[in-house]
Design an enzyme around this catalytic site. Structure first.
Site, PDB file in Angstrom:
ATOM      1  N   THR A   1       4.453  10.981   1.971  1.00  0.00           N
ATOM      2  CA  THR A   1       4.962  11.846   3.031  1.00  0.00           C
ATOM      3  C   THR A   1       3.778  12.416   3.810  1.00  0.00           C
ATOM      4  O   THR A   1       2.766  12.811   3.227  1.00  0.00           O
ATOM      5  CB  THR A   1       5.799  12.988   2.411  1.00  0.00           C
ATOM      6  OG1 THR A   1       6.838  12.387   1.637  1.00  0.00           O
ATOM      7  CG2 THR A   1       6.434  13.852   3.485  1.00  0.00           C
TER       8      THR A   1
ATOM      9  N   PHE B   1      13.069  -2.642  -5.834  1.00  0.00           N
ATOM     10  CA  PHE B   1      13.974  -1.679  -6.470  1.00  0.00           C
ATOM     11  C   PHE B   1      13.580  -1.367  -7.918  1.00  0.00           C
ATOM     12  O   PHE B   1      14.338  -0.712  -8.628  1.00  0.00           O
ATOM     13  CB  PHE B   1      15.411  -2.214  -6.436  1.00  0.00           C
ATOM     14  CG  PHE B   1      15.970  -2.346  -5.037  1.00  0.00           C
ATOM     15  CD1 PHE B   1      16.407  -1.218  -4.350  1.00  0.00           C
ATOM     16  CD2 PHE B   1      16.048  -3.569  -4.404  1.00  0.00           C
ATOM     17  CE1 PHE B   1      16.921  -1.315  -3.057  1.00  0.00           C
ATOM     18  CE2 PHE B   1      16.550  -3.689  -3.112  1.00  0.00           C
ATOM     19  CZ  PHE B   1      16.993  -2.560  -2.440  1.00  0.00           C
TER      20      PHE B   1
ATOM     21  N   CYS C   1       9.177   8.175  -5.132  1.00  0.00           N
ATOM     22  CA  CYS C   1      10.104   7.615  -4.135  1.00  0.00           C
ATOM     23  C   CYS C   1      11.234   8.526  -3.682  1.00  0.00           C
ATOM     24  O   CYS C   1      11.480   8.643  -2.483  1.00  0.00           O
ATOM     25  CB  CYS C   1      10.706   6.329  -4.677  1.00  0.00           C
ATOM     26  SG  CYS C   1       9.543   4.971  -4.593  1.00  0.00           S
TER      27      CYS C   1
ATOM     28  N   ASN D   1      17.923   4.656  -2.742  1.00  0.00           N
ATOM     29  CA  ASN D   1      17.248   5.776  -3.402  1.00  0.00           C
ATOM     30  C   ASN D   1      17.955   7.094  -3.104  1.00  0.00           C
ATOM     31  O   ASN D   1      18.051   7.970  -3.974  1.00  0.00           O
ATOM     32  CB  ASN D   1      15.780   5.844  -2.980  1.00  0.00           C
ATOM     33  CG  ASN D   1      14.913   4.932  -3.839  1.00  0.00           C
ATOM     34  OD1 ASN D   1      15.360   4.454  -4.883  1.00  0.00           O
ATOM     35  ND2 ASN D   1      13.706   4.668  -3.414  1.00  0.00           N
TER      36      ASN D   1
ATOM     37  N   ARG E   1       3.458  11.752 -10.259  1.00  0.00           N
ATOM     38  CA  ARG E   1       3.745  12.057  -8.852  1.00  0.00           C
ATOM     39  C   ARG E   1       5.096  12.760  -8.719  1.00  0.00           C
ATOM     40  O   ARG E   1       6.097  12.274  -9.215  1.00  0.00           O
ATOM     41  CB  ARG E   1       3.708  10.772  -8.010  1.00  0.00           C
ATOM     42  CG  ARG E   1       2.286  10.232  -7.836  1.00  0.00           C
ATOM     43  CD  ARG E   1       2.253   8.950  -7.032  1.00  0.00           C
ATOM     44  NE  ARG E   1       2.845   7.833  -7.768  1.00  0.00           N
ATOM     45  CZ  ARG E   1       2.936   6.595  -7.285  1.00  0.00           C
ATOM     46  NH1 ARG E   1       2.499   6.317  -6.072  1.00  0.00           N
ATOM     47  NH2 ARG E   1       3.466   5.634  -8.001  1.00  0.00           N
TER      48      ARG E   1
ATOM     49  N   LEU F   1      16.081   2.847   1.562  1.00  0.00           N
ATOM     50  CA  LEU F   1      16.187   4.309   1.677  1.00  0.00           C
ATOM     51  C   LEU F   1      17.547   4.772   1.180  1.00  0.00           C
ATOM     52  O   LEU F   1      17.672   5.768   0.456  1.00  0.00           O
ATOM     53  CB  LEU F   1      16.003   4.754   3.138  1.00  0.00           C
ATOM     54  CG  LEU F   1      14.658   4.497   3.810  1.00  0.00           C
ATOM     55  CD1 LEU F   1      14.618   5.144   5.184  1.00  0.00           C
ATOM     56  CD2 LEU F   1      13.519   5.042   2.956  1.00  0.00           C
TER      57      LEU F   1
ATOM     58  N   VAL G   1       0.858  -1.190   0.000  1.00  0.00           N
ATOM     59  CA  VAL G   1       0.000   0.000   0.000  1.00  0.00           C
ATOM     60  C   VAL G   1       0.895   1.241   0.000  1.00  0.00           C
ATOM     61  O   VAL G   1       2.076   1.156   0.323  1.00  0.00           O
ATOM     62  CB  VAL G   1      -0.955   0.037   1.218  1.00  0.00           C
ATOM     63  CG1 VAL G   1      -1.906  -1.149   1.180  1.00  0.00           C
ATOM     64  CG2 VAL G   1      -0.179   0.051   2.526  1.00  0.00           C
TER      65      VAL G   1
HETATM   66  C1  UDX Z   1       4.695   1.713  -3.755  1.00  0.00           C
HETATM   67  C2  UDX Z   1       5.077   1.541  -2.302  1.00  0.00           C
HETATM   68  O1  UDX Z   1       4.084   0.908  -1.637  1.00  0.00           O
HETATM   69  C3  UDX Z   1       5.499   2.845  -1.722  1.00  0.00           C
HETATM   70  O2  UDX Z   1       5.813   2.731  -0.393  1.00  0.00           O
HETATM   71  C4  UDX Z   1       6.689   3.217  -2.507  1.00  0.00           C
HETATM   72  O3  UDX Z   1       7.308   4.311  -1.981  1.00  0.00           O
HETATM   73  C5  UDX Z   1       6.271   3.465  -3.922  1.00  0.00           C
HETATM   74  O4  UDX Z   1       5.746   2.305  -4.432  1.00  0.00           O
HETATM   75  P1  UDX Z   1       2.843   2.406  -5.345  1.00  0.00           P
HETATM   76  O5  UDX Z   1       2.606   1.004  -5.753  1.00  0.00           O
HETATM   77  O6  UDX Z   1       3.575   3.292  -6.272  1.00  0.00           O
HETATM   78  O7  UDX Z   1       3.578   2.418  -3.928  1.00  0.00           O
HETATM   79  O8  UDX Z   1       1.553   3.124  -4.833  1.00  0.00           O
HETATM   80  P2  UDX Z   1       0.145   3.204  -5.522  1.00  0.00           P
HETATM   81  O9  UDX Z   1       0.272   3.068  -6.989  1.00  0.00           O
HETATM   82  O10 UDX Z   1      -0.508   4.381  -4.910  1.00  0.00           O
HETATM   83  O11 UDX Z   1      -0.563   1.855  -5.015  1.00  0.00           O
HETATM   84  C6  UDX Z   1      -0.987   1.608  -3.733  1.00  0.00           C
HETATM   85  C7  UDX Z   1      -2.314   0.862  -3.797  1.00  0.00           C
HETATM   86  O12 UDX Z   1      -2.675   0.443  -2.491  1.00  0.00           O
HETATM   87  C8  UDX Z   1      -3.471   1.690  -4.345  1.00  0.00           C
HETATM   88  O13 UDX Z   1      -4.040   1.038  -5.446  1.00  0.00           O
HETATM   89  C9  UDX Z   1      -4.454   1.776  -3.168  1.00  0.00           C
HETATM   90  O14 UDX Z   1      -5.806   1.741  -3.555  1.00  0.00           O
HETATM   91  C10 UDX Z   1      -4.076   0.533  -2.371  1.00  0.00           C
HETATM   92  N1  UDX Z   1      -4.449   0.609  -0.965  1.00  0.00           N
HETATM   93  C11 UDX Z   1      -4.106   1.684  -0.213  1.00  0.00           C
HETATM   94  C12 UDX Z   1      -5.158  -0.442  -0.386  1.00  0.00           C
HETATM   95  O15 UDX Z   1      -5.491  -1.407  -1.059  1.00  0.00           O
HETATM   96  N2  UDX Z   1      -5.471  -0.378   0.948  1.00  0.00           N
HETATM   97  C13 UDX Z   1      -5.157   0.714   1.702  1.00  0.00           C
HETATM   98  O16 UDX Z   1      -5.480   0.727   2.898  1.00  0.00           O
HETATM   99  C14 UDX Z   1      -4.451   1.767   1.099  1.00  0.00           C
HETATM  100  C1  UDX Z   2      13.480   4.953  -8.416  1.00  0.00           C
HETATM  101  C2  UDX Z   2      14.629   3.941  -8.272  1.00  0.00           C
HETATM  102  O1  UDX Z   2      15.431   3.946  -9.461  1.00  0.00           O
HETATM  103  C3  UDX Z   2      14.080   2.551  -8.029  1.00  0.00           C
HETATM  104  O2  UDX Z   2      15.145   1.633  -7.792  1.00  0.00           O
HETATM  105  C4  UDX Z   2      13.153   2.590  -6.821  1.00  0.00           C
HETATM  106  O3  UDX Z   2      12.572   1.324  -6.603  1.00  0.00           O
HETATM  107  C5  UDX Z   2      12.061   3.619  -7.014  1.00  0.00           C
HETATM  108  O4  UDX Z   2      12.641   4.900  -7.273  1.00  0.00           O
HETATM  109  P1  UDX Z   2      11.818   5.658 -10.355  1.00  0.00           P
HETATM  110  O5  UDX Z   2      11.477   6.804  -9.475  1.00  0.00           O
HETATM  111  O6  UDX Z   2      10.718   4.858 -10.958  1.00  0.00           O
HETATM  112  O7  UDX Z   2      12.755   4.618  -9.584  1.00  0.00           O
HETATM  113  O8  UDX Z   2      12.683   6.217 -11.589  1.00  0.00           O
HETATM  114  P2  UDX Z   2      14.223   6.573 -11.840  1.00  0.00           P
HETATM  115  O9  UDX Z   2      14.589   6.020 -13.144  1.00  0.00           O
HETATM  116  O10 UDX Z   2      15.090   6.231 -10.707  1.00  0.00           O
HETATM  117  O11 UDX Z   2      14.167   8.161 -12.029  1.00  0.00           O
HETATM  118  C6  UDX Z   2      13.835   9.022 -10.963  1.00  0.00           C
HETATM  119  C7  UDX Z   2      13.920  10.459 -11.418  1.00  0.00           C
HETATM  120  O12 UDX Z   2      15.267  10.858 -11.627  1.00  0.00           O
HETATM  121  C8  UDX Z   2      13.196  10.752 -12.724  1.00  0.00           C
HETATM  122  O13 UDX Z   2      12.513  11.981 -12.622  1.00  0.00           O
HETATM  123  C9  UDX Z   2      14.293  10.822 -13.734  1.00  0.00           C
HETATM  124  O14 UDX Z   2      13.970  11.623 -14.842  1.00  0.00           O
HETATM  125  C10 UDX Z   2      15.409  11.449 -12.906  1.00  0.00           C
HETATM  126  N1  UDX Z   2      16.756  11.158 -13.424  1.00  0.00           N
HETATM  127  C11 UDX Z   2      17.235   9.895 -13.419  1.00  0.00           C
HETATM  128  C12 UDX Z   2      17.552  12.198 -13.902  1.00  0.00           C
HETATM  129  O15 UDX Z   2      17.145  13.362 -13.901  1.00  0.00           O
HETATM  130  N2  UDX Z   2      18.814  11.908 -14.355  1.00  0.00           N
HETATM  131  C13 UDX Z   2      19.317  10.647 -14.372  1.00  0.00           C
HETATM  132  O16 UDX Z   2      20.474  10.466 -14.802  1.00  0.00           O
HETATM  133  C14 UDX Z   2      18.496   9.606 -13.889  1.00  0.00           C
END
Ligand code: UDX
Ligand code: UDX
Length: 456
Positions: free
Chosen positions: A91, A159, A273, A221, A343, A218, A87
């Site tokens: 922040t 990841f 993230c 990332n 996001r 943490l 879930v």
């Molecule tokens: C995930 C991780 O859980 C989060 O901690 C991480 O930092 C980013 O990736 P993500 O899958 O991206 O989150 O979130 P989201 O796409 O918002 O999906 C969460 C789902 O959980 C939603 O579909 C929401 O409806 C569901 N949810 C939330 C439940 O089923 N029960 C709840 O009580 C709250």
């Molecule tokens: C990140 C981590 O890579 C992944 O391991 C973790 O599980 C979730 O958070 P994500 O946020 O999906 O994944 O995308 P990522 O490819 O890491 O890019 C994050 C942001 O950094 C994006 O806005 C991207 O455009 C930016 N970015 C990335 C740059 O500006 N420059 C780069 O060289 C790489």
């Protein structure tokens, strides 16, 4: 051997992860439960509610065989042997730690629900990114168990990056599993290792204690985001000195100790993230009396903020110190290419600042237009949404490229130029385009960390 897995949360992490587990473990029944009925219906119909290359095929291959999506969270808890909790943990926006700490309300509600409805021994796997020692808190909730109930809590941080989720899940650099150093904890780790070992080489499956696993997520990332902020900091010096960030990044990245990835300067990092996890780390450091460490990581977020502001300041400066009434086309709104996710997208802040300057903003994006509309649809008459990038640029004083979609590389920029106001400005926020070529067409080109190419 586990034969029934439940995942609570069918979002960007839960959906793709379970689809890949179902693909590689045909004898395991995989159920994904979510309180959002619309999301459930979309997944179950084979049309995932999120855009992710290759996802639809993987989902459809297992749907009806050993993969199912449902809204009945409570019933499924009673049937499961292993429960992934995925879930969202955004922040906190209220109370203590607002703006920094993680909002754990969904997570705690889920833990309590597991406690109430579990009917057999369950291995609970944290997939959501959580503050360090949250698994311990979960265990404390489970201490109120009824007779016959048994829980083991593991941390298995994900990841995967959006846009490459399926390849990341299919061939991960590593899988990390944290568990208690007790016989029960080790047995639970063994069960989860057995699941991943069906397609991930054993040497890539790392085990640790729970806190190390939680902190590793943490830290990973924070390191990645730090690289982006580092290269963006250098890009600011480049613009002042005439150095070119592309040459500098190449020179740095060829050092094998540094490596070439994650050195792309741009408008700043976004996504659900990076910022959230760093703020979490900052909060953790403060809580544990480490203010110097907190300030160190906080600077990664401040620099990211600065990079977005700097981008808009440059636009204002070169466009004769006024954007009022000017039409600006934003090419891209998603936080990165190959996703519809908006996001924390840098485009949000940039758009807000352009509106504050009284510019007219036309947003285009191949996947994130709906997301953009949800954020800015009702905020101002000066924002419009246009699926066709050529139409978005019609009559514009400037085009600002904010997302690195490959298709923006091959647009007909002469056609775009011909339809724009003069002088025509192009701000390449991702260093995606060939500045010389665009300048030859007639654009005044400003790319991140690169010398201006302008006749003004
Ligand atoms: C995930 C991780 O859980 C989060 O901690 C991480 O930092 C980013 O990736 P993500 O899958 O991206 O989150 O979130 P989201 O796409 O918002 O999906 C969460 C789902 O959980 C939603 O579909 C929401 O409806 C569901 N949810 C939330 C439940 O089923 N029960 C709840 O009580 C709250
Ligand atoms: C990140 C981590 O890579 C992944 O391991 C973790 O599980 C979730 O958070 P994500 O946020 O999906 O994944 O995308 P990522 O490819 O890491 O890019 C994050 C942001 O950094 C994006 O806005 C991207 O455009 C930016 N970015 C990335 C740059 O500006 N420059 C780069 O060289 C790489």
């Amino acid at each position: 051997m586990i034969s029934r897995i439940l995942c609570i949360g069918a979002g960007y992490v839960g959906g793709p992860t379970m689809a890949v587990i179902a693909k590689h473990c045909p004898t395991v029944q995989v159920v994904v439960a979510d309180i959002n009925k619309e999301r459930v219906a979309a997944w179950q119909s084979g049309h995932p509610p999120i855009f992710e290359p290759g996802l639809q095929e993987v989902v459809r291959a297992s749907l009806g065989r050993n993969l199912r999506f449902t809204g009945d969270v409570e019933h499924e808890i009673g049937e499961a042997e292993m429960i992934f909790v995925s879930v969202n943990t955004p922040t906190k926006t209220f109370g203590q730690g607002a703006g920094r700490a993680a909002d754990l309300q969904h997570w705690e509600k889920t833990a309590r629900s597991i406690l109430h409805h579990a009917k057999r021994p369950v291995i609970v796997v944290e997939k959501s990114t959580l503050p360090v020692r949250t698994a311990e808190a979960m265990e404390r909730i489970f201490k109120n168990r009824r007779q016959g109930q048994r829980f083991e809590v593991l941390s298995n941080p994900e990841f995967l990056a959006e846009g490459t989720a399926i390849t990341d899940l299919e061939t991960p650099d590593r899988v990390l599993i944290g568990g208690a150093e007790t016989p029960g904890g080790q047995a639970a780790i063994g069960e989860l290792v057995d699941i991943y070992a069906r397609w991930v080489p054993r040497e890539r499956i790392l085990t640790a204690n729970v806190w190390s696993a939680e902190l590793s997520k943490l830290a990973a990332n924070a390191f990645l985001a730090q690289r982006v902020s580092s290269i963006n900091a250098i890009s600011a010096i480049c613009e002042q000195t005439g150095a070119d960030i592309l040459s500098v990044a190449r020179a740095i990245g060829t050092d094998r100790r540094i490596g070439a990835q994650f050195l792309k300067a741009g408008v700043g990092f976004g996504g659900s993230c990076f910022q959230k996890d760093i703020l979490n780390l900052v909060y953790l450091c403060e809580h544990h009396g480490l203010p110097e460490v907190a300030r160190y990581w906080e600077a990664v977020v401040s620099l990211n903020q600065y990079q977005k502001e700097r981008f808009v300041r440059r636009m204002i400066r070169v466009m004769f110190n006024t954007l009022a009434g000017k039409r600006i086309a934003l090419l891209g709104f998603a936080f990165k290419a190959n996703t519809g996710d908006t996001r924390e997208s840098p485009a949000i802040q940039i758009c807000q600042e352009l509106l504050a300057e009284q510019a007219h903003v036309c947003i285009t994006d191949p996947q994130a237009l709906e997301g953009a509309r949800n954020i800015f649809g009702s905020s101002s008459e000066r924002v419009t949404f246009e699926p066709d990038p050529y139409k978005a640029a019609e009559g514009a004083h400037a085009v600002a490229l904010l997302t690195d979609w490959a298709e923006y590389r091959t647009l007909d920029y002469r056609r775009i130029y011909d339809a724009m106001e003069r002088p025509a400005f192009l701000f390449d926020g991702r260093n995606l385009l060939d500045s010389e070529e665009l300048h030859a067409i007639g654009f005044n080109v400003y790319a991140i960390g690169r010398p201006d190419r302008t006749d003004l």
